[in-house]
Design a protein around this motif. Structure first.
Motif, PDB file in Angstrom:
ATOM      1  N   ASP A 101      -6.049  31.553   3.693  1.00 16.68           N
ATOM      2  CA  ASP A 101      -4.739  30.966   3.990  1.00 16.68           C
ATOM      3  C   ASP A 101      -4.755  30.234   5.329  1.00 16.68           C
ATOM      4  O   ASP A 101      -4.140  29.168   5.479  1.00 16.68           O
ATOM      5  N   MET A 147       2.654  24.399  11.439  1.00 16.81           N
ATOM      6  CA  MET A 147       1.529  24.658  10.540  1.00 16.81           C
ATOM      7  C   MET A 147       0.372  25.332  11.271  1.00 16.81           C
ATOM      8  O   MET A 147      -0.265  26.259  10.751  1.00 16.81           O
ATOM      9  N   ASP A 152       8.349  29.451   6.906  1.00 15.13           N
ATOM     10  CA  ASP A 152       8.703  28.685   5.703  1.00 15.13           C
ATOM     11  C   ASP A 152      10.038  27.980   5.894  1.00 15.13           C
ATOM     12  O   ASP A 152      10.199  26.807   5.505  1.00 15.13           O
ATOM     13  N   ARG A 183       6.357  35.058   8.205  1.00 16.33           N
ATOM     14  CA  ARG A 183       6.084  34.073   7.142  1.00 16.33           C
ATOM     15  C   ARG A 183       7.373  33.435   6.621  1.00 16.33           C
ATOM     16  O   ARG A 183       7.432  32.220   6.414  1.00 16.33           O
ATOM     17  N   LYS A 237      -3.939  21.486   5.930  1.00 14.21           N
ATOM     18  CA  LYS A 237      -2.657  20.815   5.706  1.00 14.21           C
ATOM     19  C   LYS A 237      -2.178  20.115   6.974  1.00 14.21           C
ATOM     20  O   LYS A 237      -1.660  18.993   6.920  1.00 14.21           O
ATOM     21  N   ARG A 293       1.185  28.870  11.883  1.00 15.14           N
ATOM     22  CA  ARG A 293       0.975  29.652  10.661  1.00 15.14           C
ATOM     23  C   ARG A 293      -0.511  29.896  10.420  1.00 15.14           C
ATOM     24  O   ARG A 293      -0.923  31.006  10.032  1.00 15.14           O
ATOM     25  N   SER A 294      -1.315  28.883  10.656  1.00 15.90           N
ATOM     26  CA  SER A 294      -2.764  29.019  10.474  1.00 15.90           C
ATOM     27  C   SER A 294      -3.324  30.098  11.405  1.00 15.90           C
ATOM     28  O   SER A 294      -4.089  30.975  10.973  1.00 15.90           O
ATOM     29  N   TRP A 311      -3.811  26.223   5.790  1.00 13.77           N
ATOM     30  CA  TRP A 311      -2.779  25.696   6.681  1.00 13.77           C
ATOM     31  C   TRP A 311      -3.363  24.747   7.723  1.00 13.77           C
ATOM     32  O   TRP A 311      -2.746  23.734   8.070  1.00 13.77           O
TER      33      TRP A 311
END
Length: 198
Positions: free
Chosen positions: A177, A162, A149, A145, A184, A165-166, A181
């Motif tokens: 979460d 992204m 970031d 994480r 987003k 991360r998803s 993501w």
């Protein structure tokens, strides 16, 4: 090199191809020639990991020998051009790929290689993403994480990061979460095939 690659496409990873690539590397003495050799040995290494017929003891010895050949070729490419980030990424990926096989020093070697990319491209998010994937393989979820970031600070509109991360959050059981993501990513680039698939 062209002859070796043509033979590889036609005949597969044979001793003949290895001989041609070794000759090419000795003659050309550059990172590209050793990268081709490393790729050849990587194909053989992958075949060994997928082999279910050869006795285990023989496979272990084949793995050790072939891994050493990949490693040496990849290190030679770095020796000829240490400014080429792709050379560092190649050996970092090699070390990362053998972490599940408990190869001593694989995690550390991969981390050092990826960190070299920071020196070459300090503002690029790629080293952060590579290190995040490494930490994921090694089971260090909090570091994953943090590195994602960091990558997004450098490139806030990186939809591939992204999506990574998803997917990571989804696999970790954090559905809320993961969805956030994914949304987003879609909002950042709604027409991208990657976000539509996601």
């Amino acid at each position: 090199t062209a002859r070796a690659l043509a033979t590889l496409n036609k005949e597969g990873a044979t001793d003949k191809v290895e001989s041609l690539l070794l000759t090419s590397a000795k003659l050309l003495r550059n990172d590209l020639a050793y990268n081709n050799l490393a790729d050849f040995y990587s194909l053989k290494l992958r075949a060994i990991t997928l082999d279910t017929k050869t006795p285990q003891d023989a496979l272990v010895e084949q793995f050790r020998t072939t891994f050493s050949k990949v490693e040496n070729a990849a290190l030679m490419s770095i020796q000829y051009d240490p400014t080429n980030g792709a050379n560092w990424q190649r050996i970092g990926t090699l070390y990362q790929s053998v972490i599940p096989f408990k190869v001593k020093g694989a995690y550390e070697g991969s981390k050092v290689a990826y960190q070299k990319l920071y020196d070459l491209s300090p503002m690029s998010p790629e080293p952060d993403v590579l290190l995040a994937r490494l930490e994921l393989v090694n089971g260090n979820k909090d570091n994953v994480r943090k590195l994602i970031d960091q990558a997004l600070v450098k490139k806030p509109n990186a939809i591939d990061v992204m999506i990574f991360r998803s997917n990571f959050e989804l696999e970790d059981g954090n559905q809320t979460d993961a969805l956030a993501w994914a949304v987003k990513a879609v909002k950042t680039e709604p027409r991208s095939p990657n976000t539509l698939y996601q």
